[in-house]
Design an enzyme around this catalytic site. Sequence first.
Site, PDB file in Angstrom:
ATOM      1  N   CYS A 110       0.942  -0.894   0.007  1.00 34.33           N
ATOM      2  CA  CYS A 110       0.150   0.005  -0.059  1.00 34.33           C
ATOM      3  C   CYS A 110       0.851   1.256   0.017  1.00 34.33           C
ATOM      4  CB  CYS A 110      -0.997   0.025   1.270  1.00 34.33           C
ATOM      5  SG  CYS A 110      -2.642   1.108   0.882  1.00 34.33           S
ATOM      6  N   HIS A 204      -2.854  -5.362   0.548  1.00 32.19           N
ATOM      7  CA  HIS A 204      -2.257  -5.706   1.605  1.00 32.19           C
ATOM      8  C   HIS A 204      -2.189  -7.332   1.959  1.00 32.19           C
ATOM      9  CE1 HIS A 204      -2.133  -2.015   3.804  1.00 32.19           C
ATOM     10  NE2 HIS A 204      -3.254  -1.645   3.052  1.00 32.19           N
ATOM     11  N   GLU A 206      -0.463  -8.618   3.994  1.00 33.26           N
ATOM     12  CA  GLU A 206      -0.285  -8.997   5.332  1.00 33.26           C
ATOM     13  C   GLU A 206      -1.312  -8.985   6.298  1.00 33.26           C
ATOM     14  OE1 GLU A 206      -0.123  -4.497   5.113  1.00 33.26           O
ATOM     15  OE2 GLU A 206       0.238  -6.088   3.866  1.00 33.26           O
TER      16      GLU A 206
END
Length: 291
Positions: A110, A204, A206
């Site tokens: 991001c 994202h 993660e």
Amino acid sequence: MRSSHPPLRFLVAESETQQAREKRRESVGRSSGETYLDILHRLVPDAACDRIQPADTDAALPPGLSLTGYDAVLLTGSPLHLYEETPETRRTVAFMRAVFASGTPAFGSCAGLQVATVAAGGSVRPNARRLEAGFARRITPTGEGRAHPLLAGRPAAYDAPAIHTDEVEALPPGATLLAGNRLTAVQAAEIRFDGGVFWGVQYHPEIGLDEVAGALRRQADSLVEAGLARDGEDVEAYAWQVDGLHADPTRRDLAWRLGLDEQVTDERLRQTEMRNFVEALGRGRPLAVDS
């Protein structure tokens, strides 16, 4: 992994401001950097991990360490707008330029991609089409992306957690576009600059689905303003379903309502890009496409 070599050492660069960190912790119980640290420890249990907040005035590496002492630097998401000239953005971009100059491989998601873009001479702007909120849909690798180790294992089109109000306007010279979709032209890229290499994504990989739900709630007013929801109750109803899928990823009914498949619901697949980056480091390979 890498049992015959010293443990990997990671530096997580958390570019959220202190206020943003606290707001995120109140929402989902952890800052963006803490999310990264948690996943890194699960991917590489014996890794040594440090954290730095480059946007802060007192940001500093641990005593006795330099950027060259790390196997990789990982840049988190952040609400910073990289096209704004503020002390926080200047400090963050300067940090990323130092990472490039050190030659230490880097990864980011991001705002991490946006920071690397600006540091290497590209540009960032507010989203040109509309807010991409919750999930980025039908991300499609380019020809270069299909051959790049960052996206190894991703299908011809996939969804991923995403929520961002800004996007890469122009990649810096020499960068390689790896993936995009209808709303966001740059969803993944490799950036080489000043002796360093960065792999990054706009989405994202993660975050967990609980963090997606938390982000939606934190940005509920923006979602209503953008016309993606009629009111806060709409946002809450959507976030409630995402939370439900986080609690039980086997809920086919919720996956169907949200239009998601295993690329999002399966944690291992959702984290593909982070896993690929760490595995490339662990194999001792240069972070580049094989020639």
